[in-house]
Design a protein around this motif. Structure first.
Motif, PDB file in Angstrom:
ATOM      1  N   ILE A 112       4.647 -37.384  79.557  1.00 29.32           N
ATOM      2  CA  ILE A 112       4.905 -37.273  80.986  1.00 29.32           C
ATOM      3  C   ILE A 112       5.752 -38.486  81.367  1.00 29.32           C
ATOM      4  CG2 ILE A 112       3.950 -37.218  83.314  1.00 29.32           C
ATOM      5  CD1 ILE A 112       1.496 -35.815  82.155  1.00 29.32           C
ATOM      6  N   GLU A 113       6.941 -38.213  81.895  1.00 21.81           N
ATOM      7  CA  GLU A 113       7.859 -39.280  82.296  1.00 21.81           C
ATOM      8  C   GLU A 113       7.626 -39.629  83.755  1.00 21.81           C
ATOM      9  OE1 GLU A 113      12.622 -40.167  82.810  1.00 21.81           O
ATOM     10  OE2 GLU A 113      11.950 -38.146  82.330  1.00 21.81           O
ATOM     11  N   VAL A 114       7.420 -40.919  84.000  1.00 22.80           N
ATOM     12  CA  VAL A 114       7.243 -41.422  85.353  1.00 22.80           C
ATOM     13  C   VAL A 114       8.162 -42.633  85.504  1.00 22.80           C
ATOM     14  CG1 VAL A 114       5.619 -42.363  87.028  1.00 22.80           C
ATOM     15  CG2 VAL A 114       4.819 -40.722  85.321  1.00 22.80           C
ATOM     16  N   MET A 115       9.124 -42.541  86.394  1.00 21.50           N
ATOM     17  CA  MET A 115      10.050 -43.646  86.667  1.00 21.50           C
ATOM     18  C   MET A 115      10.684 -44.196  85.388  1.00 21.50           C
ATOM     19  SD  MET A 115       7.928 -45.503  89.729  1.00 21.50           S
ATOM     20  CE  MET A 115       9.118 -46.822  89.853  1.00 21.50           C
ATOM     21  N   LYS A 116      11.198 -43.309  84.550  1.00 18.62           N
ATOM     22  CA  LYS A 116      11.899 -43.640  83.302  1.00 18.62           C
ATOM     23  C   LYS A 116      10.982 -44.217  82.219  1.00 18.62           C
ATOM     24  CE  LYS A 116      15.840 -42.367  84.938  1.00 18.62           C
ATOM     25  NZ  LYS A 116      16.321 -41.075  84.608  1.00 18.62           N
ATOM     26  N   THR A 117       9.655 -44.138  82.419  1.00 24.13           N
ATOM     27  CA  THR A 117       8.693 -44.556  81.406  1.00 24.13           C
ATOM     28  C   THR A 117       8.009 -43.316  80.862  1.00 24.13           C
ATOM     29  OG1 THR A 117       8.317 -46.645  82.545  1.00 24.13           O
ATOM     30  CG2 THR A 117       6.648 -45.959  80.962  1.00 24.13           C
ATOM     31  N   PHE A 118       7.991 -43.187  79.534  1.00 22.41           N
ATOM     32  CA  PHE A 118       7.385 -42.026  78.899  1.00 22.41           C
ATOM     33  C   PHE A 118       5.957 -42.365  78.488  1.00 22.41           C
ATOM     34  CE2 PHE A 118      11.862 -41.305  78.634  1.00 22.41           C
ATOM     35  CZ  PHE A 118      11.978 -39.951  78.872  1.00 22.41           C
ATOM     36  N   ASN A 119       5.005 -41.592  79.005  1.00 22.51           N
ATOM     37  CA  ASN A 119       3.584 -41.802  78.749  1.00 22.51           C
ATOM     38  C   ASN A 119       3.061 -40.676  77.876  1.00 22.51           C
ATOM     39  OD1 ASN A 119       2.996 -44.040  80.863  1.00 22.51           O
ATOM     40  ND2 ASN A 119       4.218 -42.514  81.936  1.00 22.51           N
ATOM     41  N   GLU A 120       2.402 -41.036  76.762  1.00 22.55           N
ATOM     42  CA  GLU A 120       1.849 -40.026  75.868  1.00 22.55           C
ATOM     43  C   GLU A 120       0.607 -39.396  76.484  1.00 22.55           C
ATOM     44  OE1 GLU A 120       1.110 -42.055  72.189  1.00 22.55           O
ATOM     45  OE2 GLU A 120       3.159 -41.729  71.510  1.00 22.55           O
ATOM     46  N   LEU A 121       0.517 -38.097  76.396  1.00 22.88           N
ATOM     47  CA  LEU A 121      -0.667 -37.361  76.815  1.00 22.88           C
ATOM     48  C   LEU A 121      -1.417 -37.015  75.540  1.00 22.88           C
ATOM     49  CD1 LEU A 121      -2.283 -36.032  79.062  1.00 22.88           C
ATOM     50  CD2 LEU A 121      -0.883 -33.998  78.761  1.00 22.88           C
ATOM     51  N   PRO A 137       8.486 -30.020  68.773  1.00 24.14           N
ATOM     52  CA  PRO A 137       7.391 -30.294  69.710  1.00 24.14           C
ATOM     53  C   PRO A 137       6.245 -31.026  69.004  1.00 24.14           C
ATOM     54  CG  PRO A 137       8.095 -28.017  69.891  1.00 24.14           C
ATOM     55  CD  PRO A 137       8.778 -28.588  68.688  1.00 24.14           C
ATOM     56  N   TYR A 138       5.503 -31.800  69.768  1.00 25.78           N
ATOM     57  CA  TYR A 138       4.328 -32.468  69.215  1.00 25.78           C
ATOM     58  C   TYR A 138       3.353 -31.443  68.651  1.00 25.78           C
ATOM     59  CZ  TYR A 138       5.679 -36.877  71.402  1.00 25.78           C
ATOM     60  OH  TYR A 138       6.352 -38.025  71.750  1.00 25.78           O
ATOM     61  N   VAL A 139       3.132 -30.367  69.408  1.00 27.45           N
ATOM     62  CA  VAL A 139       2.214 -29.298  69.007  1.00 27.45           C
ATOM     63  C   VAL A 139       2.824 -27.966  69.412  1.00 27.45           C
ATOM     64  CG1 VAL A 139      -0.119 -28.355  69.269  1.00 27.45           C
ATOM     65  CG2 VAL A 139       0.216 -30.810  69.407  1.00 27.45           C
ATOM     66  N   GLU A 140       2.786 -26.993  68.521  1.00 30.10           N
ATOM     67  CA  GLU A 140       3.268 -25.639  68.814  1.00 30.10           C
ATOM     68  C   GLU A 140       2.106 -24.787  69.332  1.00 30.10           C
ATOM     69  OE1 GLU A 140       6.286 -24.545  68.626  1.00 30.10           O
ATOM     70  OE2 GLU A 140       7.351 -25.803  67.184  1.00 30.10           O
ATOM     71  N   GLU A 141       2.412 -23.726  70.050  1.00 32.43           N
ATOM     72  CA  GLU A 141       1.376 -22.770  70.448  1.00 32.43           C
ATOM     73  C   GLU A 141       0.763 -22.185  69.180  1.00 32.43           C
ATOM     74  OE1 GLU A 141       3.225 -20.016  73.156  1.00 32.43           O
ATOM     75  OE2 GLU A 141       3.006 -21.408  74.826  1.00 32.43           O
ATOM     76  N   GLY A 142      -0.561 -22.086  69.148  1.00 34.83           N
ATOM     77  CA  GLY A 142      -1.271 -21.574  67.990  1.00 34.83           C
ATOM     78  C   GLY A 142      -1.630 -22.643  66.976  1.00 34.83           C
ATOM     79  N   GLN A 143      -1.162 -23.858  67.170  1.00 38.69           N
ATOM     80  CA  GLN A 143      -1.409 -24.954  66.230  1.00 38.69           C
ATOM     81  C   GLN A 143      -2.648 -25.742  66.629  1.00 38.69           C
ATOM     82  OE1 GLN A 143       1.948 -27.557  65.804  1.00 38.69           O
ATOM     83  NE2 GLN A 143       0.850 -29.005  64.536  1.00 38.69           N
ATOM     84  N   ALA A 144      -3.420 -26.150  65.629  1.00 40.59           N
ATOM     85  CA  ALA A 144      -4.588 -26.994  65.853  1.00 40.59           C
ATOM     86  C   ALA A 144      -4.150 -28.437  66.051  1.00 40.59           C
ATOM     87  CB  ALA A 144      -5.546 -26.882  64.681  1.00 40.59           C
ATOM     88  N   PHE A 145      -4.951 -29.206  66.796  1.00 39.13           N
ATOM     89  CA  PHE A 145      -4.704 -30.624  67.006  1.00 39.13           C
ATOM     90  C   PHE A 145      -6.027 -31.371  66.919  1.00 39.13           C
ATOM     91  CE2 PHE A 145      -5.214 -28.550  71.106  1.00 39.13           C
ATOM     92  CZ  PHE A 145      -6.207 -29.302  71.698  1.00 39.13           C
ATOM     93  N   THR A 146      -5.953 -32.677  66.713  1.00 35.14           N
ATOM     94  CA  THR A 146      -7.148 -33.499  66.585  1.00 35.14           C
ATOM     95  C   THR A 146      -7.338 -34.355  67.836  1.00 35.14           C
ATOM     96  OG1 THR A 146      -5.885 -35.253  65.521  1.00 35.14           O
ATOM     97  CG2 THR A 146      -6.926 -33.633  64.072  1.00 35.14           C
ATOM     98  N   ALA A 147      -8.543 -34.851  68.021  1.00 33.12           N
ATOM     99  CA  ALA A 147      -8.806 -35.767  69.127  1.00 33.12           C
ATOM    100  C   ALA A 147      -7.930 -37.002  68.956  1.00 33.12           C
ATOM    101  CB  ALA A 147     -10.275 -36.153  69.147  1.00 33.12           C
ATOM    102  N   GLY A 148      -7.284 -37.428  70.021  1.00 30.84           N
ATOM    103  CA  GLY A 148      -6.413 -38.588  69.983  1.00 30.84           C
ATOM    104  C   GLY A 148      -4.968 -38.284  69.638  1.00 30.84           C
ATOM    105  N   GLN A 149      -4.683 -37.052  69.246  1.00 29.86           N
ATOM    106  CA  GLN A 149      -3.309 -36.669  68.887  1.00 29.86           C
ATOM    107  C   GLN A 149      -2.468 -36.507  70.148  1.00 29.86           C
ATOM    108  OE1 GLN A 149      -3.075 -33.295  66.267  1.00 29.86           O
ATOM    109  NE2 GLN A 149      -0.914 -32.972  66.664  1.00 29.86           N
ATOM    110  N   THR A 150      -1.214 -36.929  70.086  1.00 28.74           N
ATOM    111  CA  THR A 150      -0.293 -36.752  71.202  1.00 28.74           C
ATOM    112  C   THR A 150       0.057 -35.272  71.327  1.00 28.74           C
ATOM    113  OG1 THR A 150       0.618 -38.963  70.919  1.00 28.74           O
ATOM    114  CG2 THR A 150       1.961 -37.386  72.165  1.00 28.74           C
ATOM    115  N   ILE A 151      -0.103 -34.743  72.526  1.00 28.78           N
ATOM    116  CA  ILE A 151       0.173 -33.342  72.821  1.00 28.78           C
ATOM    117  C   ILE A 151       1.528 -33.194  73.519  1.00 28.78           C
ATOM    118  CG2 ILE A 151      -0.624 -31.316  74.122  1.00 28.78           C
ATOM    119  CD1 ILE A 151      -2.423 -32.073  71.778  1.00 28.78           C
ATOM    120  N   ALA A 152       1.856 -34.159  74.368  1.00 26.28           N
ATOM    121  CA  ALA A 152       3.075 -34.084  75.172  1.00 26.28           C
ATOM    122  C   ALA A 152       3.373 -35.455  75.763  1.00 26.28           C
ATOM    123  CB  ALA A 152       2.897 -33.059  76.283  1.00 26.28           C
TER     124      ALA A 152
END
Length: 78
Positions: A39-48, A22-37
């Motif tokens: 979202i697939e829309v019409m076969k296109t994957f968009n970084e959250l 996973p991009y980020v695990e539960e309990g893990q810290a992340f930074t601003a701008g880091q990909t968290i997950a």
């Protein structure tokens, strides 16, 4: 505590591919701008990406779950 919300409707994924970590695990810290997950829309994957730094306390969705725009996907703590 605050939440990260889906920026668009689609299918939610916590990892870039089925066999990847996973991009980020539960309990893990992340930074601003880091990909968290993804979202697939019409076969296109968009970084959250995180708008602010924090720590994921709990994901509210599993891989493959449908998500609506604005739906909470994770609880986070700054």
């Amino acid at each position: 505590m605050s939440t990260i919300k889906a920026s668009m409707p689609g299918v939610f994924y916590r990892r870039p591919s089925p066999d990847a970590d996973p991009y980020v695990e539960e309990g893990q810290a992340f930074t601003a701008g880091q990909t968290i997950a993804l979202i697939e829309v019409m076969k296109t994957f968009n970084e959250l990406k995180a708008e602010e730094a924090g720590t994921v306390k709990r994901f509210l969705l599993d891989d493959g779950d449908e998500v609506a725009m604005g739906q909470d996907i994770a609880e986070v703590e700054a």
